[in-house]
Scaffold this motif. Structure first.
Motif, PDB file in Angstrom:
ATOM      1  N   PRO A  72       0.830  -1.205   0.000  1.00 58.39           N
ATOM      2  CA  PRO A  72       0.000   0.000   0.000  1.00 58.39           C
ATOM      3  C   PRO A  72       0.869   1.262   0.000  1.00 58.39           C
ATOM      4  CG  PRO A  72      -0.785  -1.562   1.638  1.00 58.39           C
ATOM      5  CD  PRO A  72       0.518  -2.082   1.145  1.00 58.39           C
ATOM      6  N   THR A  73       0.375   2.306  -0.612  1.00 61.07           N
ATOM      7  CA  THR A  73       1.148   3.554  -0.728  1.00 61.07           C
ATOM      8  C   THR A  73       1.499   4.122   0.636  1.00 61.07           C
ATOM      9  OG1 THR A  73      -0.031   4.037  -2.783  1.00 61.07           O
ATOM     10  CG2 THR A  73       1.166   5.865  -1.751  1.00 61.07           C
ATOM     11  N   ALA A  74       0.565   4.043   1.579  1.00 60.85           N
ATOM     12  CA  ALA A  74       0.783   4.649   2.899  1.00 60.85           C
ATOM     13  C   ALA A  74       1.380   3.678   3.909  1.00 60.85           C
ATOM     14  CB  ALA A  74      -0.536   5.195   3.433  1.00 60.85           C
ATOM     15  N   ALA A  75       1.802   2.518   3.457  1.00 57.40           N
ATOM     16  CA  ALA A  75       2.331   1.515   4.392  1.00 57.40           C
ATOM     17  C   ALA A  75       3.739   1.877   4.845  1.00 57.40           C
ATOM     18  CB  ALA A  75       2.338   0.145   3.728  1.00 57.40           C
ATOM     19  N   ASP A  76       4.101   1.376   6.023  1.00 62.39           N
ATOM     20  CA  ASP A  76       5.481   1.469   6.481  1.00 62.39           C
ATOM     21  C   ASP A  76       6.248   0.334   5.804  1.00 62.39           C
ATOM     22  OD1 ASP A  76       7.897   1.077   7.993  1.00 62.39           O
ATOM     23  OD2 ASP A  76       7.028   2.271   9.606  1.00 62.39           O
ATOM     24  N   LYS A  77       7.032   0.660   4.788  1.00 61.59           N
ATOM     25  CA  LYS A  77       7.601  -0.366   3.911  1.00 61.59           C
ATOM     26  C   LYS A  77       8.512  -1.336   4.659  1.00 61.59           C
ATOM     27  CE  LYS A  77       7.445   2.674  -0.120  1.00 61.59           C
ATOM     28  NZ  LYS A  77       8.234   3.343  -1.171  1.00 61.59           N
ATOM     29  N   VAL A  78       9.357  -0.813   5.544  1.00 65.25           N
ATOM     30  CA  VAL A  78      10.321  -1.672   6.237  1.00 65.25           C
ATOM     31  C   VAL A  78       9.595  -2.687   7.111  1.00 65.25           C
ATOM     32  CG1 VAL A  78      12.218  -1.748   7.887  1.00 65.25           C
ATOM     33  CG2 VAL A  78      12.115   0.090   6.192  1.00 65.25           C
ATOM     34  N   VAL A  79       8.705  -2.205   7.960  1.00 67.39           N
ATOM     35  CA  VAL A  79       7.967  -3.104   8.860  1.00 67.39           C
ATOM     36  C   VAL A  79       7.046  -4.022   8.061  1.00 67.39           C
ATOM     37  CG1 VAL A  79       6.384  -3.214  10.825  1.00 67.39           C
ATOM     38  CG2 VAL A  79       8.071  -1.379  10.682  1.00 67.39           C
ATOM     39  N   PHE A  80       6.492  -3.502   6.967  1.00 66.30           N
ATOM     40  CA  PHE A  80       5.579  -4.274   6.127  1.00 66.30           C
ATOM     41  C   PHE A  80       6.253  -5.526   5.596  1.00 66.30           C
ATOM     42  CE2 PHE A  80       3.557  -5.263   2.045  1.00 66.30           C
ATOM     43  CZ  PHE A  80       2.224  -5.252   2.389  1.00 66.30           C
ATOM     44  N   TYR A  81       7.518  -5.414   5.199  1.00 63.72           N
ATOM     45  CA  TYR A  81       8.233  -6.565   4.647  1.00 63.72           C
ATOM     46  C   TYR A  81       8.930  -7.401   5.723  1.00 63.72           C
ATOM     47  CZ  TYR A  81       7.405  -4.737  -0.038  1.00 63.72           C
ATOM     48  OH  TYR A  81       6.801  -4.321  -1.188  1.00 63.72           O
ATOM     49  N   VAL A  82       9.242  -6.801   6.851  1.00 65.28           N
ATOM     50  CA  VAL A  82       9.906  -7.539   7.931  1.00 65.28           C
ATOM     51  C   VAL A  82       8.919  -8.462   8.648  1.00 65.28           C
ATOM     52  CG1 VAL A  82      10.983  -7.297  10.213  1.00 65.28           C
ATOM     53  CG2 VAL A  82      11.780  -5.899   8.304  1.00 65.28           C
ATOM     54  N   ALA A  83       7.651  -8.035   8.789  1.00 67.15           N
ATOM     55  CA  ALA A  83       6.651  -8.800   9.549  1.00 67.15           C
ATOM     56  C   ALA A  83       6.496 -10.241   9.060  1.00 67.15           C
ATOM     57  CB  ALA A  83       5.310  -8.064   9.529  1.00 67.15           C
TER      58      ALA A  83
END
Length: 320
Positions: A72-83
């Motif tokens: 998503p555009t407004a997502a926190d990219k780092v945490v989004f992929y680390v989770a």
């Protein structure tokens, strides 16, 4: 120095030799589940890719690996992929201390049961981080549901495990296996087995406790914004947790090492496969609970029963 390097290489190969079969087991567990559900619903399951559909899991895996990664555009990219990486890593890590027989275990240490329980508790972080990082209402609600659900049922699971450990007198998984050489713990501790199986369904977010992923109201819940490899990591982690839960049921209540002259690992695998089938069978036959019913079952039914049974067994063992 040479010996140290050789030990590292040897341990690495042992780890790969354990992880790769487990990942293949996850792949074919999906086919196993789809075939059973198709049979229950009187329809045709996967039967096109390969003989009897045996290559369907490989095709699904290739599709997920080749798809484009999106967020998503407004997502926190780092945490989004680390989770999803956290979820996958913790699910794999718990396998390291699982004894598939009294002599087949990657890491055998005294606190094996505590390690598995701690790792299963940490798995909640990957889910809550994925819901928060997605910046989506549905994902956030799904992660909050999962957090509340796992916390609620982990209390009961902890009491049930303690009941078994009191009888065995050890928290080492291999010792638990060897204690059941002549009698399975399910015989004296049958209520613990029933409570543990129900709690395991809730802990792994399986039907009828799949509220965190409820498609009707949450559109797949905490992983709604995930696709491609990141979705695959969540998917693999979830099914690995099902396998680990089935293994724990086998270790705690049905032994794994026994006095039969034929291969005990084969017997162990057969028991685990039966409980995996039980997870799928419940999904095929039991309707989903409402969320308030889910929480009431955890706090007002399972927890009092688990605590009362724990006190009863503790008293009997103390007097004995």
């Amino acid at each position: 120095m040479k010996l140290f390097v050789e030990l590292i290489i040897f341990d690495t190969l042992r780890a790969i030799g354990l992880i790769v079969p487990m990942l293949l087991a996850v792949a074919y567990l999906t086919l196993f589940e789809r075939k059973i559900l198709a049979s229950v619903q009187i329809r045709t399951g996967p039967n096109v890719v390969g003989l009897f559909g045996l290559l369907q899991p490989l095709a699904d895996g290739a599709k997920l690996l080749l798809k484009e990664l999106t967020h998503p555009t407004a997502a926190d990219k780092v945490v989004f992929y680390v989770a999803p990486m956290i979820t996958f890593f913790l699910a794999v890590l718990s396998i390291a201390v699982i004894p598939f027989s009294s002599y087949e275990v990657l890491v055998d240490f005294e606190f094996g049961m505590m390690f598995v329980f701690a790792i299963s508790s940490l798995g909640i972080y990957g889910i809550i981080l994925s819901g928060w990082a997605s910046n989506s209402r549905y994902a956030m609600l799904g992660s909050l549901r999962s957090t509340a659900q796992m916390v609620s049922y982990e209390v009961s699971i902890g009491l049930i495990i303690q009941t078994c450990l009191i009888v065995v007198g050890s928290i080492n998984l291999t010792d638990i296996l060897e204690f059941q050489t002549y009698i399975w713990l399910v015989v004296p501790l049958f209520p613990s087995f029933v409570l543990f199986f129900i709690s395991s369904l809730a802990e792994t977010n399986r039907p009828p406790f799949d509220l965190p992923e409820a498609e009707a109201e949450l559109v797949s819940g905490y992983n709604v914004e995930y696709s491609a490899v990141t979705f695959a990591l969540f998917f693999i982690g979830e099914y690995l947790n099902i396998i680990v839960s089935s293994i724990l049921i086998t270790i705690l209540f049905f032994g794994g090492s026994n006095f039969f002259i034929w291969n005990s690992s084969f017997i162990f695998a057969a028991k685990v496969l039966f409980f995996i089938f039980s997870f799928v069978w419940v999904r095929a036959t039991v309707p989903r609970l409402r969320y308030d019913q889910l929480m009431q079952l955890g706090w007002k039914v399972l927890l009092p029963l688990s605590f009362g049974w724990f006190i009863f067994v503790f008293t009997i063992v103390s007097v004995w």
